[in-house]
Write a protein that holds these residues in place. Structure first.
Motif, PDB file in Angstrom:
ATOM      1  N   ALA A 200       0.853  -1.197   0.000  1.00 32.20           N
ATOM      2  CA  ALA A 200       0.000   0.000   0.000  1.00 32.20           C
ATOM      3  C   ALA A 200       0.884   1.241   0.000  1.00 32.20           C
ATOM      4  O   ALA A 200       1.951   1.258   0.612  1.00 32.20           O
ATOM      5  N   ASN A 201       0.439   2.280  -0.714  1.00 29.17           N
ATOM      6  CA  ASN A 201       1.148   3.563  -0.713  1.00 29.17           C
ATOM      7  C   ASN A 201       0.669   4.378   0.483  1.00 29.17           C
ATOM      8  O   ASN A 201      -0.527   4.609   0.647  1.00 29.17           O
ATOM      9  N   ILE A 202       1.621   4.813   1.309  1.00 35.98           N
ATOM     10  CA  ILE A 202       1.273   5.377   2.610  1.00 35.98           C
ATOM     11  C   ILE A 202       1.890   6.755   2.807  1.00 35.98           C
ATOM     12  O   ILE A 202       3.086   6.957   2.537  1.00 35.98           O
ATOM     13  N   ILE A 203       1.083   7.701   3.296  1.00 41.62           N
ATOM     14  CA  ILE A 203       1.552   9.017   3.699  1.00 41.62           C
ATOM     15  C   ILE A 203       1.374   9.122   5.215  1.00 41.62           C
ATOM     16  O   ILE A 203       0.280   8.900   5.735  1.00 41.62           O
ATOM     17  N   ILE A 204       2.458   9.467   5.926  1.00 36.30           N
ATOM     18  CA  ILE A 204       2.383   9.694   7.370  1.00 36.30           C
ATOM     19  C   ILE A 204       2.372  11.198   7.599  1.00 36.30           C
ATOM     20  O   ILE A 204       3.296  11.905   7.185  1.00 36.30           O
ATOM     21  N   SER A 205       1.332  11.673   8.260  1.00 35.38           N
ATOM     22  CA  SER A 205       1.146  13.098   8.487  1.00 35.38           C
ATOM     23  C   SER A 205       1.266  13.400   9.970  1.00 35.38           C
ATOM     24  O   SER A 205       0.897  12.588  10.818  1.00 35.38           O
ATOM     25  N   GLY A 206       1.779  14.587  10.297  1.00 35.46           N
ATOM     26  CA  GLY A 206       1.873  14.948  11.707  1.00 35.46           C
ATOM     27  C   GLY A 206       2.695  16.201  11.908  1.00 35.46           C
ATOM     28  O   GLY A 206       3.318  16.709  10.975  1.00 35.46           O
ATOM     29  N   GLY A 207       2.710  16.699  13.124  1.00 38.32           N
ATOM     30  CA  GLY A 207       3.486  17.880  13.459  1.00 38.32           C
ATOM     31  C   GLY A 207       4.908  17.516  13.836  1.00 38.32           C
ATOM     32  O   GLY A 207       5.284  16.337  13.874  1.00 38.32           O
ATOM     33  N   THR A 208       5.724  18.533  14.133  1.00 41.42           N
ATOM     34  CA  THR A 208       7.098  18.317  14.567  1.00 41.42           C
ATOM     35  C   THR A 208       7.120  17.528  15.871  1.00 41.42           C
ATOM     36  O   THR A 208       6.393  17.841  16.810  1.00 41.42           O
ATOM     37  N   GLY A 209       7.940  16.485  15.923  1.00 41.81           N
ATOM     38  CA  GLY A 209       8.068  15.695  17.141  1.00 41.81           C
ATOM     39  C   GLY A 209       6.901  14.780  17.438  1.00 41.81           C
ATOM     40  O   GLY A 209       6.766  14.281  18.552  1.00 41.81           O
ATOM     41  N   SER A 210       6.062  14.527  16.432  1.00 42.37           N
ATOM     42  CA  SER A 210       4.892  13.667  16.667  1.00 42.37           C
ATOM     43  C   SER A 210       5.200  12.181  16.482  1.00 42.37           C
ATOM     44  O   SER A 210       4.353  11.334  16.750  1.00 42.37           O
ATOM     45  N   GLY A 211       6.407  11.870  16.005  1.00 41.73           N
ATOM     46  CA  GLY A 211       6.796  10.467  15.841  1.00 41.73           C
ATOM     47  C   GLY A 211       6.661   9.940  14.429  1.00 41.73           C
ATOM     48  O   GLY A 211       6.599   8.724  14.222  1.00 41.73           O
ATOM     49  N   GLY A 301       3.810   0.560  -2.706  1.00 44.27           N
ATOM     50  CA  GLY A 301       4.443   0.363  -1.404  1.00 44.27           C
ATOM     51  C   GLY A 301       5.354   1.496  -1.017  1.00 44.27           C
ATOM     52  O   GLY A 301       6.092   1.399  -0.032  1.00 44.27           O
ATOM     53  N   SER A 302       5.313   2.594  -1.774  1.00 45.52           N
ATOM     54  CA  SER A 302       6.151   3.739  -1.445  1.00 45.52           C
ATOM     55  C   SER A 302       5.550   4.514  -0.279  1.00 45.52           C
ATOM     56  O   SER A 302       4.336   4.483  -0.050  1.00 45.52           O
ATOM     57  N   MET A 303       6.419   5.196   0.478  1.00 40.55           N
ATOM     58  CA  MET A 303       5.974   5.891   1.688  1.00 40.55           C
ATOM     59  C   MET A 303       6.719   7.207   1.855  1.00 40.55           C
ATOM     60  O   MET A 303       7.851   7.356   1.378  1.00 40.55           O
ATOM     61  N   THR A 304       6.068   8.149   2.541  1.00 42.26           N
ATOM     62  CA  THR A 304       6.706   9.417   2.875  1.00 42.26           C
ATOM     63  C   THR A 304       5.994  10.034   4.060  1.00 42.26           C
ATOM     64  O   THR A 304       4.973   9.524   4.528  1.00 42.26           O
ATOM     65  N   THR A 305       6.561  11.127   4.572  1.00 35.48           N
ATOM     66  CA  THR A 305       5.921  11.881   5.643  1.00 35.48           C
ATOM     67  C   THR A 305       5.734  13.322   5.188  1.00 35.48           C
ATOM     68  O   THR A 305       6.397  13.783   4.254  1.00 35.48           O
ATOM     69  N   LEU A 306       4.841  14.016   5.852  1.00 39.14           N
ATOM     70  CA  LEU A 306       4.652  15.454   5.611  1.00 39.14           C
ATOM     71  C   LEU A 306       4.075  16.092   6.872  1.00 39.14           C
ATOM     72  O   LEU A 306       3.590  15.412   7.769  1.00 39.14           O
ATOM     73  N   HIS A 307       4.128  17.403   6.920  1.00 36.64           N
ATOM     74  CA  HIS A 307       3.606  18.147   8.068  1.00 36.64           C
ATOM     75  C   HIS A 307       2.158  18.555   7.814  1.00 36.64           C
ATOM     76  O   HIS A 307       1.874  19.296   6.878  1.00 36.64           O
ATOM     77  N   ALA A 308       1.250  18.071   8.634  1.00 40.23           N
ATOM     78  CA  ALA A 308      -0.162  18.466   8.577  1.00 40.23           C
ATOM     79  C   ALA A 308      -0.827  18.030   9.870  1.00 40.23           C
ATOM     80  O   ALA A 308      -0.334  17.143  10.575  1.00 40.23           O
ATOM     81  N   ASN A 309      -1.966  18.647  10.186  1.00 37.59           N
ATOM     82  CA  ASN A 309      -2.619  18.414  11.473  1.00 37.59           C
ATOM     83  C   ASN A 309      -3.778  17.422  11.434  1.00 37.59           C
ATOM     84  O   ASN A 309      -4.338  17.082  12.471  1.00 37.59           O
ATOM     85  N   SER A 310      -4.167  16.971  10.244  1.00 35.74           N
ATOM     86  CA  SER A 310      -5.257  16.004  10.115  1.00 35.74           C
ATOM     87  C   SER A 310      -5.170  15.360   8.739  1.00 35.74           C
ATOM     88  O   SER A 310      -4.492  15.888   7.849  1.00 35.74           O
ATOM     89  N   PRO A 311      -5.849  14.235   8.521  1.00 36.31           N
ATOM     90  CA  PRO A 311      -5.834  13.617   7.197  1.00 36.31           C
ATOM     91  C   PRO A 311      -6.352  14.555   6.102  1.00 36.31           C
ATOM     92  O   PRO A 311      -5.800  14.598   5.001  1.00 36.31           O
ATOM     93  N   ARG A 312      -7.401  15.322   6.389  1.00 33.61           N
ATOM     94  CA  ARG A 312      -7.937  16.249   5.395  1.00 33.61           C
ATOM     95  C   ARG A 312      -6.922  17.353   5.100  1.00 33.61           C
ATOM     96  O   ARG A 312      -6.732  17.747   3.944  1.00 33.61           O
ATOM     97  N   ASP A 313      -6.237  17.854   6.151  1.00 32.29           N
ATOM     98  CA  ASP A 313      -5.180  18.848   5.941  1.00 32.29           C
ATOM     99  C   ASP A 313      -4.028  18.258   5.128  1.00 32.29           C
ATOM    100  O   ASP A 313      -3.392  18.954   4.332  1.00 32.29           O
ATOM    101  N   ALA A 314      -3.755  16.965   5.331  1.00 33.40           N
ATOM    102  CA  ALA A 314      -2.671  16.311   4.587  1.00 33.40           C
ATOM    103  C   ALA A 314      -2.977  16.287   3.101  1.00 33.40           C
ATOM    104  O   ALA A 314      -2.085  16.501   2.262  1.00 33.40           O
ATOM    105  N   VAL A 315      -4.230  16.033   2.746  1.00 33.76           N
ATOM    106  CA  VAL A 315      -4.627  16.046   1.340  1.00 33.76           C
ATOM    107  C   VAL A 315      -4.430  17.443   0.750  1.00 33.76           C
ATOM    108  O   VAL A 315      -3.887  17.604  -0.355  1.00 33.76           O
TER     109      VAL A 315
END
Length: 423
Positions: A200-211, A301-315
């Motif tokens: 599955a292609n996965i995006i991990i979203s979150g703020g600084t220091g969220s893990g 199966g590719s993955m990445t992270t980005l800075h956002a506060n919710s799944p909708r914000d990530a989009v």
């Protein structure tokens, strides 16, 4: 240092450093105790010669401070060696903070003055092959142990040199570790393990220091060993366990403003390296377009992270970053690209009590009326706060039979495992 002797301490430091014998010091770098003893002799000699009185206790403190300065990080040495400290933040010579268990606390550590702080900061930067001065007053780099280093000096900082260190952990965490910490439950961990193994292609979203990076490392353990994986990072933090991994890192421009290699440069080149999976440490700009193209053209199966506060914000952030590629794509085309490329959005959050939780695992279901449709598979519901600790529980409505994850599991003959996850 005791304030009464602060002026003498500063003066002695300035006088002692040039008097130290370089050859002798180099032979003692591996033995901090012997190094302090040697420096103490020089401090005592100069104290007598210059008639600068310093009590023996302060002489030892000054000698230890100079030794730690020579060894690299000065008064930050104990903090660098403390396994409970994840971040070290220096805001001038007298304000040193650390993060422990998600909470920032001020320490009793301090530098002698801003000159010592700046000297140590420049030495740290020089050791990683970079330069910092008034013409280039900020640097972001990776230290030899893998820790991330950011330094800002005058004229940008107004209250003294700033150092920010995100410490590198030698321990690669697993999804089981995240379950034991309460970041997710076992059902979520099993679901994510299946999703990763089914490409599955996965995006991990979150703020600084969220893990985000910790989670990305944990997910990577479930990549099949026969796949070629290429990682792209600004500062290498990923610790993949697979044998067939190529690690790439961006490069800042050199002294003559040449030789820069951006994340987008790496992304474009990676597509020519026959990757099975591409893992980008963090998407920040136009490289996001190439990342989505890769997900859409056989690099499942590719993955990445980005800075956002919710799944909708990530989009929304994905849409904005694709626009940064400067290709003038219409918004509906960008949304089609995202909806067909990305399968899962995982939201990592640091709550007000310092705890880290996976608050959403959300699937992108497709497009309806030019709107990307999201459906939560798991979410964390806060119920209360007891003695400052967040209380809550993980909730799942189950997995829709329309789910792309279910289709992928079936294709990889793992649909029975997925059924077991949801009972």
């Amino acid at each position: 240092m005791i304030d009464k002797f602060e002026g003498v301490t500063k003066q002695l430091r300035t006088l002692v450093l040039p008097e130290l014998d370089i050859d002798t010091i180099e032979h003692l770098l591996a033995d901090r105790t012997a190094l302090i003893r040697e420096i103490s002799k020089t401090v005592q000699r100069i104290s007598v010669e210059r008639n600068l009185y310093l009590p023996s206790e302060n002489t030892q403190l000054l000698s230890a401070a100079i030794a730690d300065e020579i060894l690299g990080v000065g008064p930050l040495r104990e903090l660098m060696e403390d396994p409970t400290v994840s971040d070290i933040l220096v805001n001038g010579p007298e304000k040193i903070f650390v993060e422990r268990s998600g909470k920032l606390v001020k320490t009793n550590k301090r530098f002698i003055d801003n000159q010592q702080l700046t000297d140590i900061a420049k030495r740290l930067v020089n050791r990683v092959g970079r330069r910092i001065d008034e013409s280039q007053p900020l640097v972001d780099a990776r230290m030899s142990d893998g820790s991330r280093l950011n330094v800002v000096i005058n004229p940008i900082t107004l209250d003294g040199t700033s150092i920010s260190i995100r410490k590198f952990s030698n321990v690669s965490r697993t999804l089981k570790d995240l379950v034991s910490w309460g970041a997710m439950n076992e059902q979520m961990a099993n679901f994510l393990a299946i999703a990763v193994s089914c490409q599955a292609n996965i995006i991990i979203s979150g703020g600084t220091g969220s893990g985000k990076t910790t989670l990305l490392n944990a997910l990577s353990r479930h990549i099949n060993s026969d796949e070629r994986v290429i990682t792209l990072e600004d500062a290498a933090e990923l610790k993949l366990q697979q044998e067939h991994v190529v690690r790439l890192e961006t490069k800042m421009a050199g002294v003559e403003s040449s030789g820069q290699v951006t994340m987008r440069d790496l992304m474009i080149n990676t597509l020519r390296m026959r990757p099975d999976r591409i893992i980008v440490g963090e998407c920040r700009g136009g490289e996001t377009f190439e990342m989505l193209q890769a997900m859409n053209t056989g690099h499942d199966g590719s993955m990445t992270t980005l800075h956002a506060n919710s799944p909708r914000d990530a989009v929304a952030r994905l849409e904005n970053m694709v626009m940064m590629a400067g290709l003038n794509l219409p918004l509906d085309a960008i949304r089609r690209n995202i909806s067909s490329a990305v399968n899962l959005l995982i939201q990592a959050s640091r709550l007000h009590d310092g705890s880290r939780k996976i608050t959403h695992i959300t699937e992108i279901m497709g497009l309806e009326n030019d709107i990307i449709v999201l459906q939560d598979i798991f979410s964390f519901k806060i119920s209360d706060s007891v003695n400052g600790k967040v209380q809550g529980s993980f909730f799942t409505p189950g997995l829709s039979t329309r789910s792309n994850i279910y289709s992928r599991a079936k294709m990889h003959s793992k649909d029975n495992y997925l059924k077991q996850v949801f009972g």
